[in-house]
Design a protein around this motif. Sequence first.
Motif, PDB file in Angstrom:
ATOM      1  N   ARG A   1       0.830  -1.211   0.000  1.00 50.84           N
ATOM      2  CA  ARG A   1       0.000   0.000   0.000  1.00 50.84           C
ATOM      3  C   ARG A   1       0.862   1.258   0.000  1.00 50.84           C
ATOM      4  N   ILE A   2       1.957   1.251   0.767  1.00 55.91           N
ATOM      5  CA  ILE A   2       2.837   2.420   0.842  1.00 55.91           C
ATOM      6  C   ILE A   2       3.807   2.448  -0.322  1.00 55.91           C
ATOM      7  N   GLY A   3       4.347   1.298  -0.678  1.00 51.14           N
ATOM      8  CA  GLY A   3       5.340   1.210  -1.743  1.00 51.14           C
ATOM      9  C   GLY A   3       6.604   0.554  -1.225  1.00 51.14           C
ATOM     10  N   PRO A   4       7.321  -0.187  -2.077  1.00 48.84           N
ATOM     11  CA  PRO A   4       8.487  -0.942  -1.609  1.00 48.84           C
ATOM     12  C   PRO A   4       9.608  -0.064  -1.061  1.00 48.84           C
ATOM     13  N   ARG A   5       9.802   1.105  -1.609  1.00 48.58           N
ATOM     14  CA  ARG A   5      10.903   1.961  -1.154  1.00 48.58           C
ATOM     15  C   ARG A   5      10.429   3.007  -0.145  1.00 48.58           C
ATOM     16  N   ARG A   6       9.238   3.552  -0.357  1.00 47.25           N
ATOM     17  CA  ARG A   6       8.707   4.529   0.598  1.00 47.25           C
ATOM     18  C   ARG A   6       8.479   3.905   1.969  1.00 47.25           C
ATOM     19  N   SER A   7       8.196   2.609   1.996  1.00 45.57           N
ATOM     20  CA  SER A   7       7.994   1.926   3.276  1.00 45.57           C
ATOM     21  C   SER A   7       9.203   2.069   4.190  1.00 45.57           C
ATOM     22  N   TRP A   8      10.359   2.296   3.581  1.00 48.65           N
ATOM     23  CA  TRP A   8      11.594   2.402   4.350  1.00 48.65           C
ATOM     24  C   TRP A   8      12.075   3.834   4.500  1.00 48.65           C
ATOM     25  N   PHE A   9      12.119   4.591   3.383  1.00 42.81           N
ATOM     26  CA  PHE A   9      12.773   5.894   3.526  1.00 42.81           C
ATOM     27  C   PHE A   9      11.910   6.933   4.240  1.00 42.81           C
ATOM     28  N   ILE A  10      10.609   6.728   4.319  1.00 38.43           N
ATOM     29  CA  ILE A  10       9.776   7.675   5.062  1.00 38.43           C
ATOM     30  C   ILE A  10      10.061   7.605   6.571  1.00 38.43           C
ATOM     31  N   PRO A  11       9.935   6.418   7.213  1.00 35.30           N
ATOM     32  CA  PRO A  11      10.224   6.396   8.661  1.00 35.30           C
ATOM     33  C   PRO A  11      11.685   6.680   8.990  1.00 35.30           C
ATOM     34  N   CYS A  12      12.593   6.202   8.129  1.00 34.71           N
ATOM     35  CA  CYS A  12      14.013   6.442   8.401  1.00 34.71           C
ATOM     36  C   CYS A  12      14.344   7.929   8.360  1.00 34.71           C
ATOM     37  N   THR A  13      13.691   8.660   7.477  1.00 36.90           N
ATOM     38  CA  THR A  13      13.936  10.104   7.386  1.00 36.90           C
ATOM     39  C   THR A  13      13.553  10.793   8.685  1.00 36.90           C
ATOM     40  N   PHE A  14      12.367  10.483   9.211  1.00 38.95           N
ATOM     41  CA  PHE A  14      11.918  11.150  10.440  1.00 38.95           C
ATOM     42  C   PHE A  14      12.817  10.808  11.629  1.00 38.95           C
ATOM     43  N   ILE A  15      13.223   9.553  11.736  1.00 35.73           N
ATOM     44  CA  ILE A  15      14.096   9.169  12.850  1.00 35.73           C
ATOM     45  C   ILE A  15      15.459   9.845  12.717  1.00 35.73           C
ATOM     46  N   ALA A  16      15.991   9.895  11.483  1.00 34.02           N
ATOM     47  CA  ALA A  16      17.292  10.530  11.259  1.00 34.02           C
ATOM     48  C   ALA A  16      17.244  12.022  11.578  1.00 34.02           C
ATOM     49  N   VAL A  17      16.141  12.677  11.223  1.00 37.89           N
ATOM     50  CA  VAL A  17      15.998  14.103  11.524  1.00 37.89           C
ATOM     51  C   VAL A  17      16.029  14.330  13.030  1.00 37.89           C
ATOM     52  N   LEU A  18      15.309  13.502  13.780  1.00 37.72           N
ATOM     53  CA  LEU A  18      15.297  13.652  15.236  1.00 37.72           C
ATOM     54  C   LEU A  18      16.687  13.400  15.829  1.00 37.72           C
ATOM     55  N   ALA A  19      17.360  12.362  15.326  1.00 40.90           N
ATOM     56  CA  ALA A  19      18.703  12.066  15.828  1.00 40.90           C
ATOM     57  C   ALA A  19      19.669  13.198  15.524  1.00 40.90           C
ATOM     58  N   TYR A  20      19.528  13.753  14.326  1.00 39.01           N
ATOM     59  CA  TYR A  20      20.444  14.825  13.941  1.00 39.01           C
ATOM     60  C   TYR A  20      20.185  16.086  14.754  1.00 39.01           C
ATOM     61  N   MET A  21      18.909  16.400  15.013  1.00 36.00           N
ATOM     62  CA  MET A  21      18.591  17.601  15.792  1.00 36.00           C
ATOM     63  C   MET A  21      19.084  17.491  17.232  1.00 36.00           C
ATOM     64  N   SER A  22      19.281  16.270  17.714  1.00 37.50           N
ATOM     65  CA  SER A  22      19.794  16.113  19.081  1.00 37.50           C
ATOM     66  C   SER A  22      21.222  16.632  19.220  1.00 37.50           C
ATOM     67  N   LEU A  23      21.914  16.830  18.081  1.00 38.09           N
ATOM     68  CA  LEU A  23      23.251  17.423  18.140  1.00 38.09           C
ATOM     69  C   LEU A  23      23.215  18.826  18.739  1.00 38.09           C
ATOM     70  N   ALA A  24      22.064  19.484  18.649  1.00 37.19           N
ATOM     71  CA  ALA A  24      21.946  20.839  19.168  1.00 37.19           C
ATOM     72  C   ALA A  24      22.183  20.898  20.682  1.00 37.19           C
ATOM     73  N   LEU A  25      22.101  19.752  21.357  1.00 33.31           N
ATOM     74  CA  LEU A  25      22.290  19.724  22.808  1.00 33.31           C
ATOM     75  C   LEU A  25      23.763  19.817  23.205  1.00 33.31           C
ATOM     76  N   PHE A  26      24.673  19.664  22.233  1.00 35.75           N
ATOM     77  CA  PHE A  26      26.098  19.610  22.561  1.00 35.75           C
ATOM     78  C   PHE A  26      26.871  20.552  21.634  1.00 35.75           C
ATOM     79  N   GLU A  27      27.629  21.449  22.217  1.00 38.80           N
ATOM     80  CA  GLU A  27      28.444  22.374  21.430  1.00 38.80           C
ATOM     81  C   GLU A  27      29.594  21.612  20.762  1.00 38.80           C
TER      82      GLU A  27
END
Length: 446
Positions: free
Chosen positions: A83-109
């Motif tokens: 229903r979602i698609g063979p590739r979108r099934s993966w890159f959609i959730p991975c994108t959101f998790i990666a964005v959150l992980a990357y934004m956590s860098l803001a906690l450390f200079e």
Amino acid sequence: MSNDGESGVTASETRADWPKLTVIAFMYMAQTFPAGFAAGLMPTLYREQGLALEKFWLFSLAIIPYWVRWAIAPVVDSYWSPRIGPRRSWFIPCTFIAVLAYMSLALFEPTEAYLFIIVGILFVKSMFTATQEVAIDAYVVDNVTKSERPTAAAMNTVFEAAGQFAALAGLAIVYDRFGWQVAVCVSALLMLVFITPAFFRKERVDKAQLQRAQEAREGGAAALIQPLVRFFRRRDSYIIIPFVLAGGLYTGLMFPMVGPFLIDLGFGVGEIGAMVGTVLLAATVLGSLSSARLVGRLGERRLMFVLMVAIIPATLPVAYLAFTKAAISAPVAILVTFLPFFVLSMFYVTFVNLRLGYASALQAGTDYSIGSAISRIGQTIAAAIGGFIAAWSGWAGFFLVAALFGIGAMWLCWFTHARLQRLIEERNHSEQAGAAPAGIGEPALN
């Protein structure tokens, strides 16, 4: 799905699907914002604070998750939602998790005291962006036809350069004016914005793709391992692997070290971001256009020979500048660094074009991802040794060594090109016929 395996080429296959190619280009651009900021700007920030060149190998640790793309690819190929698609099934959730992980860098200079924590966060982030890239690469191989490959390779390279320009020039200015936290968050959000169009583009799913995924799921672990075994048992892989590894070494050596080199020449972070971003964008656009044109006229093999001849004279000006350590203006620094990046860009576009042709239609995502993992290993080695080379030989020696790595990669392509293309043609023919000649295909695992 791509129709590259068919014997004939229809009129519709020769026309480029520009909306599709633009979405793909945006996907690659989205990946570039965090990568460009982390790989291009972060070493510059740390060099400004006095981090020794011998410690630059620490930044290479964040690339290690990309080594296991070969293990991720069969899972991505086999487990997905129709229903979602063979590739979108993966890159959609991975994108959101990666964005959150990357934004956590803001906690450390970005200071040496937090270096290990920042590298650790980047390592975790890379686990999800590596999976994201597997899905995106498979999407590209699935959807780009043979006639679209040169255009797709050029567009992807240009849009990656645009992302690097924004990451280096734009985010460097954001960092100078608003600080580390804002710069990191903007980078992560730009990644999300540019990949969003792909979230809404429906994927085609054919019966063969569904059947292969179903068979892999029913076959369990053995079925997931089979594509990996198939790749490493093919004769063409024994030529592809060293070339892709050498290409990764060459492309990974230059990019992270130019910023620290310019820091040592006395430029500031904001100036360097604008300079390196401008160089990358100009060199990539001109290199991509030149490469796409010359591949059509000369072919990949002859173009690699031309680049082998051109790389040393293109590198000598920046090596001379590094040797003399003369005080120079920003325009002069841009000019002398442009030349080696122009050659690098032409190589990279041809490199991407070749890799798109190496993937087997029967396991496109797995083949391309294995190649990407091998290329990342080369980039990791380059990132680990770059600082040591610069510290041991000086910046002039570093740029000449980087040129020698480039000559090695180009020579491998030039020397093996004819034999590799013959093996790929034999492999494709055997796959179309449904039977594999000895040494090219192999029986399924039991």
